[in-house]
Design an enzyme around this catalytic site. Structure first.
Site, short mmCIF file in Angstrom:
data_model
loop_
_atom_site.label_atom_id
_atom_site.label_comp_id
_atom_site.label_asym_id
_atom_site.label_seq_id
_atom_site.Cartn_x
_atom_site.Cartn_y
_atom_site.Cartn_z
CE LYS A 84 3.20 -3.68 8.74
NZ LYS A 84 4.55 -3.14 8.47
N GLY A 87 3.23 1.91 10.83
CA GLY A 87 3.87 2.39 9.61
C GLY A 87 4.29 1.25 8.72
CG ASP A 88 4.51 -1.41 5.14
OD1 ASP A 88 4.88 -2.37 5.84
OD2 ASP A 88 4.62 -1.38 3.91
CB THR A 89 9.14 1.58 4.57
OG1 THR A 89 8.96 2.49 5.66
CG2 THR A 89 10.05 2.20 3.54
CB ALA A 92 2.01 4.56 4.55
#
Length: 189
Positions: free
Chosen positions: A53, A67-69, A104
């Site tokens: 991203k 970010g990513d979850t 992250a």
């Protein structure tokens, strides 16, 4: 202060970033394939998504924060619930058990360097009754949420305990984000 692009259309991430006293110069959405690779572990997946991203929203003049979850039951990465049936499956799986939320964050510098951090939080849902599950599903709060729930809403009342970062479960771990931004020269609240 350096310029910052937030590579996320999520209002939660923007709200969390504001808690650090940072207002991005621009907010954009990175259009990438978010399908996990065969056999990909949840922590690897979350970090890869955040990096991708940040790269997709790159700007040579600014820093890019992404970010990513990922919600994981064992080695299994749960999907973002796009329909009620998916949300129901996720919540039935999580009912009465612990799971991990891996959040992250990646900061891409104008020179292309990427630094990243990962937060891991353990969450335990109470055993959900049929009534509790139906009431939560009727709220629609699950829509588009990893694992079919949003901790910042009604689901918080269904969680027995968490160990780790509440903001990470919301989608952007503030401690890790603070470390990345302060090391890049951002002034934080």
């Amino acid at each position: 202060m350096p310029s910052l692009i937030l590579a996320s259309a999520s209002p939660r991430r923007r709200e969390l970033l504001a808690r650090l006293g940072v207002e991005p110069a621009c907010v954009t959405s990175a259009n990438i394939n978010e399908t996990p690779q065969d056999g990909e572990l949840p922590h690897v997946y979350a970090k890869r998504m955040a990096r991708e991203k940040a790269k997709a929203a790159s700007d040579a003049e600014a820093h890019v924060l992404a970010g990513d979850t990922a919600v994981a039951a064992g080695r299994r990465i749960l999907p973002k619930a796009e329909d009620e049936a998916t949300a129901r499956k996720c919540l039935e799986l999580l009912s009465g058990r612990r799971h991990r939320v891996l959040s992250a964050v990646a900061l891409r510098y104008p020179d292309g360097t990427i630094r990243e951090k990962l937060s891991e939080t353990i969450v335990r849902f109470k055993r959900l009754s049929d009534s509790e599950l139906s009431t939560y599903l009727a709220s629609g709060e699950w829509d588009g949420k990893a694992g079919g729930y949003a901790i910042q809403g009604a689901a918080e009342g269904l969680i027995e305990w968490i160990r780790g970062s509440h903001s990470g479960v919301m989608g952007m771990p503030l401690y890790e984000t603070r470390l990345l931004l302060s090391s890049a020269g951002f002034k934080l609240a």
